[in-house]
Structure formats: structure tokens, C-alpha cells
Design a protein around this motif. Structure first.
Motif, short mmCIF file in Angstrom:
data_model
loop_
_atom_site.label_atom_id
_atom_site.label_comp_id
_atom_site.label_asym_id
_atom_site.label_seq_id
_atom_site.Cartn_x
_atom_site.Cartn_y
_atom_site.Cartn_z
N ARG A 30 0.83 -1.21 0.00
CA ARG A 30 0.00 0.00 0.00
C ARG A 30 0.86 1.25 0.00
N TYR A 202 -6.36 -2.54 -0.32
CA TYR A 202 -5.79 -1.28 0.17
C TYR A 202 -5.74 -0.15 -0.88
N SER A 203 -5.61 -0.51 -2.15
CA SER A 203 -5.29 0.51 -3.15
C SER A 203 -6.23 0.47 -4.34
N GLN A 311 -15.41 0.92 6.89
CA GLN A 311 -14.09 1.01 6.27
C GLN A 311 -13.73 2.48 6.09
N TYR A 313 -11.25 5.31 4.50
CA TYR A 313 -10.28 5.64 3.45
C TYR A 313 -9.82 7.08 3.61
N LEU A 318 -7.14 2.73 1.74
CA LEU A 318 -7.73 2.14 2.93
C LEU A 318 -6.83 2.35 4.14
N ASP A 339 -14.73 8.06 3.21
CA ASP A 339 -13.49 8.55 2.58
C ASP A 339 -13.38 10.05 2.84
#
Length: 633
Positions: A30, A202-203, A311, A313, A318, A339
Motif C-alpha cells: 500500500r 488497500y489501493s 471502512q 479511506y 484504505l 473517505d
């Protein structure tokens, strides 16, 4: 070629990097992908201020190259690259961020630093590669230069920088992985499946394509005409990430099917969510969120294994898989992603520095969830009732938790079965139907709707044609005690003495005094099982019922018994008798003429009251024998 030492006490800091700052080895990929993304961002931003810098954005990409033969993993980009000074400044000094310096340098242009969406801040992510690598080589060629450089290091003992050949602008980070041990499997990071999953985890929302050559197979014509299928292998340059998060898109651009598919893929559910909430908020802290309410409780929802959280971000990367601080306990069933570019992350990007930022986002999310549930309740009652069937008990526990701190926020979302409407209703709906002379909101607790409907204590309320809320969840009695009143109307259990008229209550008290000796005898016969025996003002046709005094109700006693705690909390039981029922005259006659028979009738009545209240009798066989004996005489 002399080896150079790291600056700023970097030996000690590098040791901390490898063993302390990062808690998860897989984070290294990541970090390197984020750095590669930053390098391409820098090139794009530079093109905005320098007419001589030309960038074809469609050609920008990050490449992951696993090489099992050489035991190396390469992360490559065609971003801005680094010259020798940048290598020494950024990779020779741990905790010095080139991205942060770039932001500061851009402040001299028309572009504001806060408008530059570059992920890196601390200058430590690169060194996470040493968690899995014996050595790391960085081959880089800066934009506008014909000279490339190679930075090499095996860790805290220093590094070397030499000129080298490189055909293209950008940076290649080549990691020679550590050898596998009994405790660690480093070679997994050369596996296509592992790398694909790490990128997705993660990406996935890095704005540039992350590519990797993947070996695949496809069927070919079987020229031998036998039964065995024939396949050939081929290499496909696969893009591993989605790049544009679905929550970044306008609501009008996303269909319900796309929302549902994202939810099922992301959270491993087979069914569509019952509700999707898409949020885009700008303000003190700006964030985007995509939240989902599942259609059913997850299989492990009521177990210790279930973890709440959304989750989290930061700029599409992440940070936390389950951030519990973003969602209150009473909405723990909500799944989704949040996010934000405004989060202050710690040095490892695995944790947050300021709870205040999370608190602002969490407060906003809670309000939006409440608003959407209220809309569903008002506009789609059938769907809301389906939701409440699965998650209503969570809302009820939310009312009770923290000494009722959330009761005002949740009370309007609660549903209870109505004796008159014969369906779930809200407290507001109940109040709207209350008769003019009715003082209280009446409720009764029990195991099932049918059992509650047959409770003797409900007769007095039904005779007045008052509505009763039938409560079947174990936490309901606590909920009513915490709420206490709604819109100025006090909540009253059918067991309460206040549910009858003053005249009936006074008449029952007078009859209790008249039969004091009988009731003292019954208390003694029952050997401390009841605190009091008295004439009931609530019973109409039934002979007996059980009630309680004090703060612990009968339903609370059942709840505490189910918890199997060390605290044996019991209600102070009261045996109530119907003075108008024939059995009462039989009891009085026995007391005057046959004390042993009176004792047996007392025991029978107590056991009957226990069964009606939903308790089990201590000795069912003895009870049935006693009943048969009394009936046979």
C-alpha cells in the motif's frame, strides 16, 4: 563507491519502522503504491505550472512485477522521478517527506497546498519495504534529465547512490524478499492471487491504473478429438484496481444494481441491502460515505466475533478496515465506507491522530442514518417493518445503553405490537389514538403475543377499551422504564396499581385488610416465595396472577436469569387473588376448616400464577399430583 549513512539517527528510526510503527507486513505494498501515485501526481501538478512539462495522463500507470526466479518484487511508476539530491534528501533522511516538501514548494505558485491531493506526509512509507526485504534498490530517472540513479540499501547500515542506465522517466523499487522461515511466508508476496487481493483491499481506488502481467489459461481446439479438454496459457496485462470509487460518483450516475453489486462484493453478502445511503458532505471536515443496511442480520451478528465499524479511506487509500468510532453502537448493523482527505493520520497511516475529526464525521453519519430510517418508516412501512424485525432489538438496546443517553434520538424509530391494531405501531401512533380520559400508555410483557393477550392483568385495561402494547423482547421492560414517558404521557405496565380506578383500588385494599390472617397464613405456607398476598384490583374473571414490587420487575428477573451472571437479581413477588372468583371462597373455607387443604390450595394458586407469568414451576410432577388430589376431593 563509499557507503553513506542515514541521517537523523536513522538507524534507530529504521529499526522502529520495521518492528514497531507498522503492525501488518502487507501494508508495505500500500505504501509503495501510494508513493508511486504521488510521483505521478507531482508530474501532473508540475505540468499545470510549467508549459515545458508535457504529460499524457493516459500513459501514467503503476506496474507490479513479481519475479519468483530472482525472489524480487518490483513496484514501478512513470512519474516525476528523482535526481541524486532528491534521493539523498528523501531516502537518506528517514521521516522527511518529499511529498510534503513538494506541497510546500507549490505554495509559491497559484496552486494552494491544500488543493494538492497527494497522499504522503511523513516520509516513512518507503521504509516499510524493509519489513519484507533483505535489500531494496531504487532505480530512478527524473523528468527532464538524461541521467538515472540507483539507490541501494540492506537496511540500517547505510546506502549507496550510483549513476545507472534507465530508458524511461520514473522510478522502479526492486525488493529482494527475505527467505521464508517457519514463522513467516515472504514468498506469498510473489503470488498473483495475493498481490491482486492486496491491491483490491488497500489501493483499489488509487486514481492511476495498477497493472500486472498475470498468467491465465483459455480453452483451445482439441485436435486429438479425445474427451480431455485442452488449454493454453497466456500472459495478460491486467489492471488490478477500479480507480474511481463508486462513492465519488454522482448519485444520478449510479444505478441501484451497481450499488447492490458493490455491497455484495465488498461485504460478502448474498442478498441486496434493504437500504443504501450515499453521502457527500463539505464543511469543517469534508467526507464521502456509502452506507448499507443489510436485509438480514449477519450469521455472527449476536456473537463476540462480530465487529462493528466502517471502512475508512483517506484519499482512496484504505486506512482501517473496521473503524468502530465512526458508527454508534445502536447502528452497529450498518456497513459501508467513509473517505475523507481531511483526516490527520499518524506516522504509519494505520491510525488517526485526532479523535475530534472522527467525532465530527461520526455525528454527521449518525444523523443521516436516523433521517433515512425515519423516511423509510414514514414512506415504506412494509420495508421498515422488515428491517425492524431483524435490527429493532439493536435500537432497543441503544435506548437502554449508557443510562438512556440516546433514548430521545431512538424512541421515534421503535415499533411495538398493538392489541387493537394487531400490528406493530410507533409510540406516536399510539398516542394519537388515546382516548381523552386516558392518562397512560399501557404495555404488557410476555413470551408471545398470544400469551400476553391472555394475561389476567390485561382484562381491566381491555374493559375500558384502551390500547395495550404487547412486548415480547427480553429488553422491552428496560426500554419502557428508561423512556418513562413520551410526549407527556407516562408509560405504565398492566401490572401497575395505577391502571385501575381509585374506587377499585380502595375496595381491594379494604378486602385485603379483612383477610389479613388468611394472607399471613398463605405467606407462611409458601415459605418466603412471595413478599405479599393481597386482593387484586385488576383481576376480573381469572382467579390469580403474579406481580412485583420494587425496581425489579418479573420480566427483568427473567432477563437477568438468562444472562447467567453471578448476580441473582429477583423481583419481590406479590400473589394477587380475585375475591370474586369461586376458588377464593374455597380457599377461605379451607382456611377456616382444614388448614392442610388451605396450604395445598395456596401452593396450587402460586404455581398457577407462576405459569401465567411465564415462569416454570420447581417440581412439575408434584404440582400435577397436587392438582389431581384437590380435584378428586
Amino acid at each position: 563507491m563509499a557507503k553513506k549513512q542515514f541521517k537523523a539517527e536513522s538507524k534507530r528510526l529504521l529499526d522502529l519502522m520495521i518492528h514497531s510503527i507498522y503492525t501488518n507486513q502487507e501494508i508495505f505494498l500500500r505504501e509503495l503504491i501510494s508513493n508511486a501515485s504521488d510521483a505521478m501526481d507531482k508530474l501532473c501538478y508540475l505540468s499545470l505550472t510549467n508549459d515545458k512539462v508535457s504529460v499524457n495522463r493516459e500513459e501514467l500507470a503503476i506496474r507490479i512485477i513479481p519475479n519468483k526466479e530472482n525472489n524480487t518484487l518490483t513496484v514501478s511508476d512513470n512519474g516525476i522521478g528523482m535526481d541524486q539530491k532528491a534521493l539523498e534528501d528523501n531516502l537518506g533522511v528517514i521521516a522527511r517527506s518529499g511529498s510534503l516538501q513538494f506541497k510546500n514548494d507549490m505554495s509559491e505558485t497559484e496552486i494552494k497546498p491544500e488543493d494538492i491531493d497527494i497522499i504522503g506526509q511523513f516520509g516513512v512509507g518507503f521504509y516499510s519495504a524493509f519489513m519484507v526485504s533483505e535489500s531494496v534498490a531504487v532505480i530512478t530517472k527524473p523528468y527532464g534529465s538524461d541521467i538515472a540513479y540507483k539507490w541501494e540499501s540492506t537496511g540500517a547500515d547505510g546506502y549507496t547512490i550510483t549513476e545507472c542506465e534507465k530508458d524511461t522517466v520514473g522510478t522502479d523499487i526492486i525488493m529482494t524478499l527475505k527467505k521464508d522461515t517457519e514463522d513467516e511466508n515472504y514468498s506469498r508476496f510473489l503470488n498473483d492471487y495475493t498481490l491482486r487481493n492486496l491491491v483490491k483491499k488497500y489501493s483499489d481506488y488509487i486514481r492511476y491504473p495498477i497493472k500486472m502481467d498475470v498468467e491465465k489459461s483459455r480453452p483451445v481446439e482439441n485436435k486429438d478429438k479425445d474427451d480431455e479438454p485442452k488449454y493454453e496459457t497466456y500472459i495478460e496485462n491486467e489492471t488490478l484496481n477500479d480507480m474511481v470509487p463508486i462513492w465519488h460518483k454522482q448519485k444520478s450516475e449510479v444505478t441501484d444494481e451497481q450499488y447492490n453489486q458493490f455491497y455484495k462484493d465488498k461485504f460478502f453478502d448474498y442478498e441486496d441491502p434493504i437500504k443504501t445511503i450515499h453521502i457527500s458532505t463539505e464543511g469543517v471536515i469534508s467526507y464521502e460515505a456509502l452506507l448499507f443496511i443489510p436485509s438480514k442480520t449477519p450469521y455472527n451478528y449476536f456473537t463476540k466475533e462480530y465487529e462493528k465499524g466502517l471502512q475508512l479511506y483517506s484519499s482512496g487509500v484504505l486506512i482501517m478496515d473496521k473503524c468502530s468510532d465512526l458508527i454508534p453502537e445502536h447502528f452497529r448493523f450498518v456497513r459501508g465506507v467513509v473517505d475523507s482527505q481531511d483526516l490527520s493520520l499518524n506516522i504509519s497511516r494505520e491510525m488517526l491522530q485526532q479523535n475530534r475529526q472522527l467525532q465530527v464525521i461520526a455525528s454527521s453519519i449518525e444523523k443521516k442514518i436516523k433521517r433515512e430510517l425515519s423516511k423509510m418508516l414514514e414512506n415504506d412501512r412494509e420495508k421498515y417493518q422488515e428491517f425492524f424485525k431483524h435490527f429493532g432489538i439493536q435500537l432497543k438496546y441503544g435506548v437502554v445503553s449508557e443510562y438512556g443517553a440516546h433514548k430521545d434520538n431512538l424512541k421515534d424509530l421503535l415499533l411495538f405490537y398493538s392489541s387493537t391494531e394487531q400490528k406493530p405501531v410507533t409510540l406516536a401512533e399510539y398516542i394519537s389514538r388515546m382516548k381523552e380520559e386516558q392518562k397512560y400508555i399501557y404495555y404488557a410483557c410476555g413470551e408471545t403475543i398470544t400469551k400476553i393477550d391472555h394475561l389476567p392483568q390485561t382484562e381491566a385495561i381491555k374493559d375500558k377499551d384502551y390500547e395495550i402494547l404487547y412486548l415480547t423482547d427480553e429488553v422491552d421492560d428496560f426500554v419502557m422504564n428508561i423512556l418513562h414517558e413520551v410526549e407527556g404521557k407516562e408509560l405504565k405496565s398492566v401490572n401497575s396499581d395505577d391502571v385501575v380506578d381509585k374506587e377499585d383500588r380502595e375496595a381491594a385494599q379494604e378486602q385485603t385488610k379483612e383477610n389479613k390472617d388468611l394472607f399471613d397464613f398463605m405467606k407462611e405456607s409458601l415459605a418466603g416465595k412471595v413478599k405479599e398476598v393481597r386482593i387484586s384490583e385488576k383481576l376480573k374473571s381469572h382467579p390469580v396472577c403474579l406481580s412485583s414490587e420494587g425496581n425489579i420487575s418479573l420480566e427483568m428477573e427473567k432477563y437477568f436469569a438468562q444472562m447467567q451472571s453471578d448476580q441473582h437479581m429477583k423481583a419481590e413477588r406479590v400473589l394477587e387473588l380475585n375475591a370474586q372468583h369461586p376458588i377464593f371462597n374455597m380457599l377461605k373455607d379451607a382456611y377456616e376448616n382444614d388448614k392442610e387443604r388451605a396450604n395445598k390450595i395456596s401452593e396450587m394458586l402460586y404455581n398457577q400464577a407462576m405459569l401465567i407469568a411465564g415462569f416454570s414451576v420447581e417440581d412439575p410432577t408434584a404440582y400435577t399430583d397436587l392438582l389431581c388430589e384437590l380435584l378428586s376431593k
